[in-house]
Design a protein around this motif. Structure first.
Motif, PDB file in Angstrom:
ATOM      1  N   THR A  19       0.840  -1.196   0.000  1.00  0.00           N
ATOM      2  CA  THR A  19       0.000   0.000   0.000  1.00  0.00           C
ATOM      3  C   THR A  19       0.874   1.245   0.000  1.00  0.00           C
ATOM      4  O   THR A  19       2.034   1.217   0.403  1.00  0.00           O
ATOM      5  N   ARG A  20       0.292   2.336  -0.458  1.00  0.00           N
ATOM      6  CA  ARG A  20       1.037   3.593  -0.486  1.00  0.00           C
ATOM      7  C   ARG A  20       1.419   4.026   0.928  1.00  0.00           C
ATOM      8  O   ARG A  20       2.553   4.392   1.199  1.00  0.00           O
ATOM      9  N   ALA A  21       0.465   3.948   1.862  1.00  0.00           N
ATOM     10  CA  ALA A  21       0.754   4.323   3.257  1.00  0.00           C
ATOM     11  C   ALA A  21       1.790   3.371   3.843  1.00  0.00           C
ATOM     12  O   ALA A  21       2.696   3.792   4.565  1.00  0.00           O
ATOM     13  N   GLY A  22       1.669   2.096   3.486  1.00  0.00           N
ATOM     14  CA  GLY A  22       2.639   1.116   3.968  1.00  0.00           C
ATOM     15  C   GLY A  22       4.012   1.372   3.386  1.00  0.00           C
ATOM     16  O   GLY A  22       5.033   1.242   4.066  1.00  0.00           O
ATOM     17  N   ARG A  23       4.040   1.752   2.125  1.00  0.00           N
ATOM     18  CA  ARG A  23       5.321   2.047   1.472  1.00  0.00           C
ATOM     19  C   ARG A  23       5.988   3.257   2.117  1.00  0.00           C
ATOM     20  O   ARG A  23       7.195   3.270   2.331  1.00  0.00           O
ATOM     21  N   GLN A  24       5.179   4.279   2.458  1.00  0.00           N
ATOM     22  CA  GLN A  24       5.740   5.450   3.134  1.00  0.00           C
ATOM     23  C   GLN A  24       6.282   5.062   4.508  1.00  0.00           C
ATOM     24  O   GLN A  24       7.352   5.507   4.915  1.00  0.00           O
ATOM     25  N   GLN A  25       5.539   4.205   5.207  1.00  0.00           N
ATOM     26  CA  GLN A  25       6.004   3.748   6.523  1.00  0.00           C
ATOM     27  C   GLN A  25       7.279   2.940   6.369  1.00  0.00           C
ATOM     28  O   GLN A  25       8.212   3.057   7.165  1.00  0.00           O
ATOM     29  N   PHE A  26       7.337   2.095   5.331  1.00  0.00           N
ATOM     30  CA  PHE A  26       8.536   1.310   5.065  1.00  0.00           C
ATOM     31  C   PHE A  26       9.733   2.218   4.820  1.00  0.00           C
ATOM     32  O   PHE A  26      10.827   1.972   5.327  1.00  0.00           O
ATOM     33  N   GLU A  27       9.538   3.272   4.046  1.00  0.00           N
ATOM     34  CA  GLU A  27      10.631   4.212   3.782  1.00  0.00           C
ATOM     35  C   GLU A  27      11.093   4.893   5.066  1.00  0.00           C
ATOM     36  O   GLU A  27      12.289   5.112   5.264  1.00  0.00           O
ATOM     37  N   LYS A  28      10.156   5.227   5.961  1.00  0.00           N
ATOM     38  CA  LYS A  28      10.526   5.821   7.248  1.00  0.00           C
ATOM     39  C   LYS A  28      11.357   4.854   8.077  1.00  0.00           C
ATOM     40  O   LYS A  28      12.374   5.226   8.669  1.00  0.00           O
ATOM     41  N   ILE A  29      10.908   3.595   8.110  1.00  0.00           N
ATOM     42  CA  ILE A  29      11.641   2.575   8.871  1.00  0.00           C
ATOM     43  C   ILE A  29      13.023   2.373   8.281  1.00  0.00           C
ATOM     44  O   ILE A  29      14.016   2.267   9.003  1.00  0.00           O
ATOM     45  N   LYS A  30      13.100   2.329   6.953  1.00  0.00           N
ATOM     46  CA  LYS A  30      14.387   2.130   6.288  1.00  0.00           C
ATOM     47  C   LYS A  30      15.334   3.290   6.576  1.00  0.00           C
ATOM     48  O   LYS A  30      16.519   3.086   6.854  1.00  0.00           O
ATOM     49  N   THR A  31      14.827   4.523   6.545  1.00  0.00           N
ATOM     50  CA  THR A  31      15.644   5.702   6.843  1.00  0.00           C
ATOM     51  C   THR A  31      16.116   5.676   8.288  1.00  0.00           C
ATOM     52  O   THR A  31      17.289   5.932   8.578  1.00  0.00           O
ATOM     53  N   TRP A  32      15.213   5.332   9.210  1.00  0.00           N
ATOM     54  CA  TRP A  32      15.575   5.251  10.619  1.00  0.00           C
ATOM     55  C   TRP A  32      16.652   4.189  10.838  1.00  0.00           C
ATOM     56  O   TRP A  32      17.631   4.428  11.546  1.00  0.00           O
ATOM     57  N   ALA A  33      16.488   3.020  10.205  1.00  0.00           N
ATOM     58  CA  ALA A  33      17.470   1.949  10.363  1.00  0.00           C
ATOM     59  C   ALA A  33      18.827   2.365   9.807  1.00  0.00           C
ATOM     60  O   ALA A  33      19.868   2.102  10.421  1.00  0.00           O
ATOM     61  N   SER A  34      18.833   3.029   8.664  1.00  0.00           N
ATOM     62  CA  SER A  34      20.086   3.488   8.069  1.00  0.00           C
ATOM     63  C   SER A  34      20.766   4.535   8.957  1.00  0.00           C
ATOM     64  O   SER A  34      21.979   4.474   9.185  1.00  0.00           O
ATOM     65  N   ASP A  35      19.977   5.476   9.455  1.00  0.00           N
ATOM     66  CA  ASP A  35      20.539   6.497  10.346  1.00  0.00           C
ATOM     67  C   ASP A  35      21.104   5.874  11.618  1.00  0.00           C
ATOM     68  O   ASP A  35      22.173   6.265  12.093  1.00  0.00           O
ATOM     69  N   THR A  36      20.379   4.894  12.157  1.00  0.00           N
ATOM     70  CA  THR A  36      20.845   4.217  13.370  1.00  0.00           C
ATOM     71  C   THR A  36      22.142   3.461  13.098  1.00  0.00           C
ATOM     72  O   THR A  36      23.081   3.525  13.885  1.00  0.00           O
ATOM     73  N   TRP A  37      22.198   2.753  11.980  1.00  0.00           N
ATOM     74  CA  TRP A  37      23.391   1.966  11.652  1.00  0.00           C
ATOM     75  C   TRP A  37      24.610   2.864  11.480  1.00  0.00           C
ATOM     76  O   TRP A  37      25.708   2.507  11.880  1.00  0.00           O
ATOM     77  N   HIS A  38      24.440   4.027  10.890  1.00  0.00           N
ATOM     78  CA  HIS A  38      25.562   4.917  10.634  1.00  0.00           C
ATOM     79  C   HIS A  38      25.889   5.841  11.809  1.00  0.00           C
ATOM     80  O   HIS A  38      26.826   6.630  11.720  1.00  0.00           O
ATOM     81  N   ASP A  39      25.156   5.742  12.907  1.00  0.00           N
ATOM     82  CA  ASP A  39      25.422   6.525  14.101  1.00  0.00           C
ATOM     83  C   ASP A  39      26.800   6.141  14.647  1.00  0.00           C
ATOM     84  O   ASP A  39      27.136   4.958  14.733  1.00  0.00           O
ATOM     85  N   PRO A  40      27.641   7.119  14.996  1.00  0.00           N
ATOM     86  CA  PRO A  40      28.989   6.812  15.487  1.00  0.00           C
ATOM     87  C   PRO A  40      28.987   5.918  16.734  1.00  0.00           C
ATOM     88  O   PRO A  40      29.890   5.089  16.898  1.00  0.00           O
ATOM     89  N   ARG A  41      27.982   6.054  17.594  1.00  0.00           N
ATOM     90  CA  ARG A  41      27.922   5.202  18.783  1.00  0.00           C
ATOM     91  C   ARG A  41      27.700   3.744  18.403  1.00  0.00           C
ATOM     92  O   ARG A  41      28.345   2.844  18.963  1.00  0.00           O
ATOM     93  N   VAL A  42      26.820   3.516  17.450  1.00  0.00           N
ATOM     94  CA  VAL A  42      26.555   2.152  17.004  1.00  0.00           C
ATOM     95  C   VAL A  42      27.790   1.586  16.324  1.00  0.00           C
ATOM     96  O   VAL A  42      28.176   0.438  16.563  1.00  0.00           O
ATOM     97  N   GLN A  43      28.427   2.370  15.485  1.00  0.00           N
ATOM     98  CA  GLN A  43      29.631   1.902  14.806  1.00  0.00           C
ATOM     99  C   GLN A  43      30.752   1.596  15.799  1.00  0.00           C
ATOM    100  O   GLN A  43      31.566   0.706  15.574  1.00  0.00           O
ATOM    101  N   GLY A  44      30.790   2.339  16.911  1.00  0.00           N
ATOM    102  CA  GLY A  44      31.769   2.030  17.956  1.00  0.00           C
ATOM    103  C   GLY A  44      31.541   0.632  18.520  1.00  0.00           C
ATOM    104  O   GLY A  44      32.489  -0.138  18.710  1.00  0.00           O
ATOM    105  N   TYR A  45      30.263   0.288  18.773  1.00  0.00           N
ATOM    106  CA  TYR A  45      29.944  -1.051  19.262  1.00  0.00           C
ATOM    107  C   TYR A  45      30.275  -2.108  18.208  1.00  0.00           C
ATOM    108  O   TYR A  45      30.757  -3.192  18.535  1.00  0.00           O
ATOM    109  N   VAL A  46      30.004  -1.791  16.956  1.00  0.00           N
ATOM    110  CA  VAL A  46      30.300  -2.734  15.878  1.00  0.00           C
ATOM    111  C   VAL A  46      31.808  -3.001  15.807  1.00  0.00           C
ATOM    112  O   VAL A  46      32.243  -4.148  15.699  1.00  0.00           O
TER     113      VAL A  46
END
Length: 108
Positions: A19-46
């Motif tokens: 769905t369009r609303a679902g696709r928008q939500q998916f894009e939000k989740i994907k952006t949040w996950a990408s931002d979280t992964w690239h966070d310097p604190r997370v990368q420090g743990y990695v």
């Protein structure tokens, strides 16, 4: 119970992608996950986890290889004997678990 859980998970994925609303939500989740992964604190743990895994492999790799080889030889030997037990002694010192390999890391 597994069937119900699989159905709910499938319906959720279908909503997100279909769905369009679902696709928008998916894009939000994907952006949040990408931002979280690239966070310097997370990368420090990695990086800490990668270093711990590397150190563990360096200290225990030989012992693990020797155990795997001796187990494989004992399992696949065709001596006809029913006794498949193999005596194994580590050659590089005692085998330790991940917590013992990283004593300074806080445990959760």
């Amino acid at each position: 119970m597994k069937g119900k859980l699989a159905f709910v998970a499938g319906a959720g994925v279908g909503y997100l992608l279909g769905t369009r609303a679902g696709r928008q939500q998916f894009e939000k989740i994907k952006t949040w996950a990408s931002d979280t992964w690239h966070d310097p604190r997370v990368q420090g743990y990695v990086q800490e986890a990668e270093q711990a895994a590397t150190d563990f492999a360096k200290t225990q790799g030989g012992a693990l290889k020797d155990k795997a080889v001796s187990t494989a030889k004992a399992t696949f030997s065709s001596t006809g004997s029913e006794d498949t037990s193999a005596t194994w002694e580590p050659t590089d010192g005692p085998l330790v678990d991940a917590d013992d390999a990283n004593p300074d890391t806080p445990r959760h």
